[in-house]
Design a protein around this motif. Sequence first.
Motif, PDB file in Angstrom:
ATOM      1  N   GLU A   1       2.411   8.974  -6.267  1.00  0.00           N
ATOM      2  CA  GLU A   1       2.989  10.308  -6.097  1.00  0.00           C
ATOM      3  C   GLU A   1       4.007  10.602  -7.199  1.00  0.00           C
ATOM      4  O   GLU A   1       4.016  11.698  -7.763  1.00  0.00           O
ATOM      5  CB  GLU A   1       3.654  10.386  -4.720  1.00  0.00           C
ATOM      6  CG  GLU A   1       4.079  11.767  -4.311  1.00  0.00           C
ATOM      7  CD  GLU A   1       4.654  11.771  -2.905  1.00  0.00           C
ATOM      8  OE1 GLU A   1       5.768  12.324  -2.742  1.00  0.00           O
ATOM      9  OE2 GLU A   1       4.008  11.236  -1.995  1.00  0.00           O
ATOM     10  N   ARG A   2       4.840   9.619  -7.516  1.00  0.00           N
ATOM     11  CA  ARG A   2       5.822   9.799  -8.597  1.00  0.00           C
ATOM     12  C   ARG A   2       5.128   9.994  -9.940  1.00  0.00           C
ATOM     13  O   ARG A   2       5.546  10.815 -10.759  1.00  0.00           O
ATOM     14  CB  ARG A   2       6.758   8.590  -8.671  1.00  0.00           C
ATOM     15  CG  ARG A   2       7.789   8.568  -7.556  1.00  0.00           C
ATOM     16  CD  ARG A   2       8.749   7.425  -7.715  1.00  0.00           C
ATOM     17  NE  ARG A   2       9.622   7.659  -8.849  1.00  0.00           N
ATOM     18  CZ  ARG A   2      10.333   6.719  -9.452  1.00  0.00           C
ATOM     19  NH1 ARG A   2      10.269   5.466  -9.040  1.00  0.00           N
ATOM     20  NH2 ARG A   2      11.115   7.008 -10.469  1.00  0.00           N
ATOM     21  N   ILE A   3       4.067   9.240 -10.160  1.00  0.00           N
ATOM     22  CA  ILE A   3       3.317   9.380 -11.415  1.00  0.00           C
ATOM     23  C   ILE A   3       2.715  10.778 -11.509  1.00  0.00           C
ATOM     24  O   ILE A   3       2.756  11.413 -12.567  1.00  0.00           O
ATOM     25  CB  ILE A   3       2.236   8.284 -11.520  1.00  0.00           C
ATOM     26  CG1 ILE A   3       2.893   6.932 -11.787  1.00  0.00           C
ATOM     27  CG2 ILE A   3       1.232   8.616 -12.607  1.00  0.00           C
ATOM     28  CD1 ILE A   3       1.944   5.758 -11.699  1.00  0.00           C
TER      29      ILE A   3
ATOM     30  N   GLY B   1       0.832  -1.205   0.000  1.00  0.00           N
ATOM     31  CA  GLY B   1       0.000   0.000   0.000  1.00  0.00           C
ATOM     32  C   GLY B   1       0.861   1.247   0.000  1.00  0.00           C
ATOM     33  O   GLY B   1       0.596   2.209  -0.733  1.00  0.00           O
ATOM     34  N   LYS B   2       1.916   1.245   0.835  1.00  0.00           N
ATOM     35  CA  LYS B   2       2.824   2.398   0.860  1.00  0.00           C
ATOM     36  C   LYS B   2       3.568   2.539  -0.465  1.00  0.00           C
ATOM     37  O   LYS B   2       3.763   3.644  -0.957  1.00  0.00           O
ATOM     38  CB  LYS B   2       3.824   2.262   2.011  1.00  0.00           C
ATOM     39  CG  LYS B   2       3.206   2.475   3.372  1.00  0.00           C
ATOM     40  CD  LYS B   2       4.231   2.359   4.467  1.00  0.00           C
ATOM     41  CE  LYS B   2       3.600   2.543   5.843  1.00  0.00           C
ATOM     42  NZ  LYS B   2       4.587   2.375   6.908  1.00  0.00           N
ATOM     43  N   MET B   3       3.977   1.393  -1.027  1.00  0.00           N
ATOM     44  CA  MET B   3       4.679   1.431  -2.314  1.00  0.00           C
ATOM     45  C   MET B   3       3.762   1.982  -3.406  1.00  0.00           C
ATOM     46  O   MET B   3       4.194   2.772  -4.246  1.00  0.00           O
ATOM     47  CB  MET B   3       5.143   0.014  -2.685  1.00  0.00           C
ATOM     48  CG  MET B   3       6.486  -0.002  -3.332  1.00  0.00           C
ATOM     49  SD  MET B   3       7.120  -1.619  -3.841  1.00  0.00           S
ATOM     50  CE  MET B   3       6.382  -2.799  -2.788  1.00  0.00           C
ATOM     51  N   ALA B   4       2.492   1.591  -3.365  1.00  0.00           N
ATOM     52  CA  ALA B   4       1.538   2.096  -4.354  1.00  0.00           C
ATOM     53  C   ALA B   4       1.359   3.601  -4.194  1.00  0.00           C
ATOM     54  O   ALA B   4       1.280   4.340  -5.190  1.00  0.00           O
ATOM     55  CB  ALA B   4       0.209   1.367  -4.215  1.00  0.00           C
ATOM     56  N   ASP B   5       1.310   4.081  -2.949  1.00  0.00           N
ATOM     57  CA  ASP B   5       1.173   5.522  -2.711  1.00  0.00           C
ATOM     58  C   ASP B   5       2.388   6.286  -3.240  1.00  0.00           C
ATOM     59  O   ASP B   5       2.254   7.347  -3.860  1.00  0.00           O
ATOM     60  CB  ASP B   5       0.994   5.808  -1.213  1.00  0.00           C
ATOM     61  CG  ASP B   5      -0.354   5.318  -0.683  1.00  0.00           C
ATOM     62  OD1 ASP B   5      -1.257   5.067  -1.506  1.00  0.00           O
ATOM     63  OD2 ASP B   5      -0.482   5.186   0.563  1.00  0.00           O
ATOM     64  N   VAL B   6       3.582   5.744  -2.993  1.00  0.00           N
ATOM     65  CA  VAL B   6       4.804   6.386  -3.475  1.00  0.00           C
ATOM     66  C   VAL B   6       4.814   6.415  -5.004  1.00  0.00           C
ATOM     67  O   VAL B   6       5.149   7.428  -5.624  1.00  0.00           O
ATOM     68  CB  VAL B   6       6.055   5.661  -2.922  1.00  0.00           C
ATOM     69  CG1 VAL B   6       7.307   6.114  -3.634  1.00  0.00           C
ATOM     70  CG2 VAL B   6       6.173   5.875  -1.428  1.00  0.00           C
TER      71      VAL B   6
END
Length: 164
Positions: A33-35, A25-30
């Motif tokens: 954000e990058r996208i 979930g945190k990786m998806a949020d990061v």
Amino acid sequence: MKSRIVFYLLIFVSLICLYLFVSNGKMADVKDERIAKLEAEIDQLKDSVQDAKLKVLEMQYFSLENNDDALAYYDHLQLENPSRYIADKLLETNESKGDNPLVPYEGMESDFKINKIKVLNHKWILTDFSDGKYWGELLIKYELKDDLGVDFTMLDHLLYTRSE
């Protein structure tokens, strides 16, 4: 005993699954954000490209290639690129020994020669000349004849002074 081992394994597997779920979930949020940042950069680059295109179009306004009325003067001559032909003929004046005959100044460091050429329309050319240290500009009137000869007449000139 067997049931306790299975129970502890079940708790251990549950903790691993919980850890993977939270970290994904945190990786998806990061990544989201990058996208979003990259999309903002893309929008900014698109705006920059659009601005650059407008500047190029504005700079090309005074050019023979984009002036259909001026190009109409050369329809009967069957020239593929009149602007390049005229520029080549003007550069041929550099081949004379000494200063270019169209430059009304004597070279101080070397001979004055024409460097850059901008064919504005079917009558005028703007050029840059230099001797390697000093430079200036010329406004030249030209006439392209039916026999593909070109007559050049210098209309105005300026020599930049160096402030050292």
